[in-house]
Design an enzyme around this catalytic site. Structure first.
Site, PDB file in Angstrom:
ATOM      1  CB  SER A 130      -0.920   0.002   1.233  1.00 51.04           C
ATOM      2  OG  SER A 130      -0.176  -0.200   2.415  1.00 51.04           O
ATOM      3  CG  HIS A 151      -3.008  -0.984  -2.762  1.00 51.98           C
ATOM      4  ND1 HIS A 151      -3.331   0.323  -2.460  1.00 51.98           N
ATOM      5  CD2 HIS A 151      -3.139  -1.675  -1.584  1.00 51.98           C
ATOM      6  CE1 HIS A 151      -3.633   0.418  -1.180  1.00 51.98           C
ATOM      7  NE2 HIS A 151      -3.527  -0.786  -0.629  1.00 51.98           N
ATOM      8  CD  GLU A 163      -4.055   3.257  -4.779  1.00 53.48           C
ATOM      9  OE1 GLU A 163      -4.124   4.485  -4.749  1.00 53.48           O
ATOM     10  OE2 GLU A 163      -3.382   2.586  -3.956  1.00 53.48           O
ATOM     11  CG  ASN A 201      -2.979   3.847   1.979  1.00 56.12           C
ATOM     12  OD1 ASN A 201      -3.971   4.011   2.671  1.00 56.12           O
ATOM     13  ND2 ASN A 201      -2.580   2.650   1.589  1.00 56.12           N
TER      14      ASN A 201
END
Length: 302
Positions: A130, A151, A163, A201
């Site tokens: 991540s 991800h 992702e 993130n």
């Protein structure tokens, strides 16, 4: 034929997928892959973790059947497609490997180092990281052009976004092949550049970190901070409740990647977050974090 370029132009045909790590992310990835029709080989060093993962997948699929999201036949077929192994090198026979181990770069590198000599030449190697640099992870392998970030969001069966992160050497065929997998899952892909923490993130973790600072500085307590974001910003979960769900160790690891990678003090992890991790209060998975989960109703710890 497995592992051939029989799909759309510039896309490899993927049939068998290896998943490294049977924890929260790994079992979710195995769940959705099997349900979408892929044969899945799930690996973990712990036999107990593998058993727990299969039991949880069965439980979650059964819930989908009861809610009429899938049929009983769909569930039975998905379970039949999942096999497990404690031997990492068994994944060498797969077309796509998704590493979903702990968010620690040395652990991931050790997994790739052990696995690489056993992979087929066409196998695509990916990481569910991540936050960690895909280019750096890929550079340690024999196939940087066939390496990328894959991800998933947590919980994998529920969250629609994936992702896809290309390293500097990732080729178009690898990206297109992974994109086709995402599409077959019925999920949506977001293409992210290889910068620390990518998109989700990069935005989410500083918000959580700021919520911890708000608690640390006494601006509000756990309950008031979470209620403020739920009722004032229409968030489904408060930031501290979400941090507990993600795992405070994971939150800290990502903030450290941001702080180290971007060299900006605005990404400095809150000392209170570090203290909770040092205490082993990692959130739901350990029974205590910003909430105490040891009784039926979670209670704020501050």
């Amino acid at each position: 034929m497995l592992g051939t370029n029989n799909g759309r132009d510039g896309q490899m045909d993927i049939a068998k997928i290896g998943v490294v790590g049977a924890g929260q992310m790994g079992n979710g990835i195995a769940h959705v892959m099997a349900l979408a029709g892929y044969d899945v080989l799930l690996n973990d060093i712990s036999g107990e973790a593998l058993k727990n993962a299969v039991d949880l997948i069965r439980k979650n699929l059964d819930r989908q059947v009861s809610r009429e999201k899938i049929s009983q036949d769909d569930m039975d077929a998905a379970m039949a497609r999942i096999t497990t192994t404690q031997t990492l090198t068994d994944l060498g026979a797969t077309d796509l490997v998704i590493e979903a181990a702990t968010e620690r770069e040395p652990v991931k590198q050790a997994i790739f180092d052990e696995l690489l000599p056993h992979l087929q030449p066409h196998t695509i190697l990916t990481s569910n990281t991540s936050s960690i640099s895909i280019t750096r992870l890929a550079s340690r392998t024999d196939r940087p052009e066939k390496f990328m970030g894959f991800h998933f969001m947590n919980p994998v069966p529920v969250m629609q976004l994936v992702e896809l992160i290309r390293g500097i050497a990732t080729d178009r065929e690898t990206y297109d092949s992974c994109l086709a997998v995402v599409e077959k899952l019925g999920k949506t892909a977001a293409s992210a550049e290889d910068f620390p923490a990518f998109i989700v993130n990069r935005i989410l973790m500083p918000m959580i970190n700021e919520a911890v600072y708000t608690l640390y500085e006494g601006v509000g307590n756990v309950k008031s901070i979470d209620e403020s974001l739920k009722l004032g910003a229409n968030h489904p979960m408060g930031p501290l409740e979400l941090a507990d769900f993600i795992g405070l160790d994971t939150c800290l690891a990502i903030m450290n990647v941001l702080h180290d990678g971007l060299a900006d003090t605005k990404y400095r992890p809150c000392p209170l977050l570090t203290k909770y991790v040092e205490a082993g209060w990692l959130g739901r998975k350990t029974g205590r974090g910003f909430y105490d989960y040891r009784d039926e109703t979670p209670v704020p710890t501050r």
